[in-house]
Design a protein around this motif. Structure first.
Motif, mmCIF file in Angstrom:
data_model
loop_
_atom_site.group_PDB
_atom_site.id
_atom_site.type_symbol
_atom_site.label_atom_id
_atom_site.label_comp_id
_atom_site.label_asym_id
_atom_site.label_seq_id
_atom_site.Cartn_x
_atom_site.Cartn_y
_atom_site.Cartn_z
ATOM 1 N N PRO A 66 1.137 -1.273 -0.042
ATOM 2 C CA PRO A 66 0.551 -0.009 -0.066
ATOM 3 C C PRO A 66 0.896 1.220 -0.029
ATOM 4 N N ARG A 67 0.090 2.014 -0.115
ATOM 5 C CA ARG A 67 0.942 3.638 -0.508
ATOM 6 C C ARG A 67 1.596 4.358 1.026
ATOM 7 N N PHE A 68 2.761 4.842 0.600
ATOM 8 C CA PHE A 68 3.123 5.013 2.480
ATOM 9 C C PHE A 68 2.656 6.621 2.646
ATOM 10 N N ASP A 69 2.527 7.110 3.850
ATOM 11 C CA ASP A 69 1.993 8.305 3.600
ATOM 12 C C ASP A 69 2.523 8.715 5.386
ATOM 13 N N ILE A 81 10.579 12.965 12.098
ATOM 14 C CA ILE A 81 8.925 12.801 10.723
ATOM 15 C C ILE A 81 9.681 11.838 9.539
ATOM 16 N N ILE A 82 8.751 10.466 9.179
ATOM 17 C CA ILE A 82 8.893 9.588 8.610
ATOM 18 C C ILE A 82 8.165 9.972 7.514
ATOM 19 N N ARG A 86 11.643 2.815 5.179
ATOM 20 C CA ARG A 86 12.961 2.358 5.900
ATOM 21 C C ARG A 86 13.298 2.920 6.915
ATOM 22 N N SER A 87 13.278 4.196 7.150
ATOM 23 C CA SER A 87 12.612 5.309 8.094
ATOM 24 C C SER A 87 12.280 4.793 9.553
ATOM 25 N N LYS A 88 11.013 4.459 9.011
ATOM 26 C CA LYS A 88 10.178 3.702 9.789
ATOM 27 C C LYS A 88 10.115 2.700 10.566
#
Length: 160
Positions: A66-69, A81-82, A86-88
């Motif tokens: 799914p699209r990542f917001d 701010i993620i 990958r940063s998440k």
């Protein structure tokens, strides 16, 4: 057992397989089940091809993520701010977090009714069991070794 060559059929060959056209040319040919004529295998007519098999909807398909917001990790001044997955993952690893999934539930324990039924069943079995038929309790020095001799530990060297 009798054997028969195709060339021995003569006029019967045309009756069974149909007449081969004289202008068929070189190459392997086969009798068409659709139109009844002869066609070259390397140039089969489009309108005589069989239909494509139906697609099975149960076949494996690629899983689309799914699209990542983007999101903010909190409301304080230290919030990050993620912006991507990958940063998440890195943020969650750094802070020992796991992703919440509503679909994953712990295995349900027995209901109170099931627990009572199991307890009553075990209690009745224990009451009806012959006490002389119960297996011995493992107690040091009182355990049945099944005919094996005791191990003599008086002659063992013990290093300290």
């Amino acid at each position: 057992m009798t054997s028969l060559a195709i060339s021995d059929l003569g006029s019967e060959y045309d009756r069974i397989f149909g007449q081969k056209p004289e202008d068929a040319g070189a190459g392997r040919q086969r009798l068409c089940r659709v139109c009844g004529g002869w066609h070259r295998l390397d140039a089969w007519p489009h309108n005589c091809r069989s239909e494509a098999p139906r697609r099975n909807r149960d076949l494996a398909a690629p899983q689309l993520a799914p699209r990542f917001d983007e999101f903010r990790t909190g409301l304080t001044e230290t919030a990050e701010i993620i912006g991507d997955r990958r940063s998440k993952r890195e943020f969650m690893d750094r802070h020992d977090l796991v992703e919440w999934d509503d679909g994953v539930q712990p295995d349900p324990g027995p209901t109170e009714r099931q627990w009572k039924e199991d307890f009553v069943h075990d209690f009745k079995r224990a009451q009806q069991e012959d006490p002389l038929n119960r297996p011995p309790v493992d107690v040091i020095g009182q355990t049945d070794t099944g005919g094996a001799g005791e191990i003599d530990i008086t002659s063992m060297e013990i290093s300290t």
